[in-house]
Design a protein around this motif. Structure first.
Motif, PDB file in Angstrom:
ATOM      1  N   GLY A 298       0.832  -1.200   0.000  1.00  0.00           N
ATOM      2  CA  GLY A 298       0.000   0.000   0.000  1.00  0.00           C
ATOM      3  C   GLY A 298       0.861   1.243   0.000  1.00  0.00           C
ATOM      4  O   GLY A 298       2.025   1.220  -0.379  1.00  0.00           O
ATOM      5  N   ASN A 299       0.275   2.339   0.452  1.00  0.00           N
ATOM      6  CA  ASN A 299       0.967   3.625   0.448  1.00  0.00           C
ATOM      7  C   ASN A 299       1.854   3.758   1.692  1.00  0.00           C
ATOM      8  O   ASN A 299       1.573   4.523   2.605  1.00  0.00           O
TER       9      ASN A 299
ATOM     10  N   GLY B 116       2.447   5.826   6.786  1.00  0.00           N
ATOM     11  CA  GLY B 116       2.072   5.882   5.373  1.00  0.00           C
ATOM     12  C   GLY B 116       0.957   6.863   5.148  1.00  0.00           C
ATOM     13  O   GLY B 116       0.572   7.620   6.045  1.00  0.00           O
ATOM     14  N   TRP B 117       0.422   6.866   3.939  1.00  0.00           N
ATOM     15  CA  TRP B 117      -0.695   7.731   3.609  1.00  0.00           C
ATOM     16  C   TRP B 117      -1.981   7.082   4.113  1.00  0.00           C
ATOM     17  O   TRP B 117      -2.258   5.929   3.839  1.00  0.00           O
TER      18      TRP B 117
ATOM     19  N   THR C 262      -6.151   7.425   4.311  1.00  0.00           N
ATOM     20  CA  THR C 262      -7.297   8.050   3.654  1.00  0.00           C
ATOM     21  C   THR C 262      -8.324   8.453   4.699  1.00  0.00           C
ATOM     22  O   THR C 262      -8.850   7.612   5.426  1.00  0.00           O
TER      23      THR C 262
ATOM     24  N   ASN D  53      -6.376  13.005   2.277  1.00  0.00           N
ATOM     25  CA  ASN D  53      -5.359  12.022   2.638  1.00  0.00           C
ATOM     26  C   ASN D  53      -4.285  12.720   3.463  1.00  0.00           C
ATOM     27  O   ASN D  53      -3.987  13.908   3.235  1.00  0.00           O
TER      28      ASN D  53
END
Length: 127
Positions: free
Chosen positions: A26-27, A101-102, A104, A109
């Motif tokens: 993922g991010n 991480g990013w 949401t 974000n």
């Protein structure tokens, strides 16, 4: 979003070995500590082993000398090598990650640090 996906569970005879893997995807900006927990039927989830981003490890007394946790930072993957398995090791094993991480949100974000869990993989040791 970040996801942890485990693999490697199954059925093994007492005294056997098994290796679990867990990959984060993922991010992701940085994977901090990672760990393995387990939960047997009717019992609380317990820490099995943990490893920092620098490689420092910590183990539960019940598995010391039999299990080894390791990680590949380039692959965002943590492993649990389990040797000399016993019936009391039977449980659902869960991967845990402390990951930056990013994230949401509803309207935007943002970069954040959060805890993530895998879906669990069953390990059954027959006597």
């Amino acid at each position: 979003q970040v996801q942890l996906v485990e693999s490697g569970g199954g059925l093994v005879q007492s005294g056997g070995s098994m290796r679990l893997s867990c990959s984060a995807s993922g991010n992701i900006l940085n994977v901090n500590a990672m760990a393995w927990y387990r939960q047997a039927p009717g019992k609380e989830r317990e820490l099995v082993a943990e490893i920092t981003s620098g490689g420092t490890t910590n183990y539960a007394d019940s598995i010391k000398g039999r299990f080894t946790i390791s990680r590949d930072n380039a692959k965002n993957t943590v492993y649990l090598q389990m040797n000399d398995l016993a019936p009391e090791d039977t449980a659902a094993y869960y991967c845990y990650g402390d990951i930056t991480g990013w994230i949401t949100r509803t309207t935007h974000n943002e970069i954040g640090r959060a805890e993530y869990w895998g879906q669990g993989t069953q390990v059954t040791v027959s006597s």
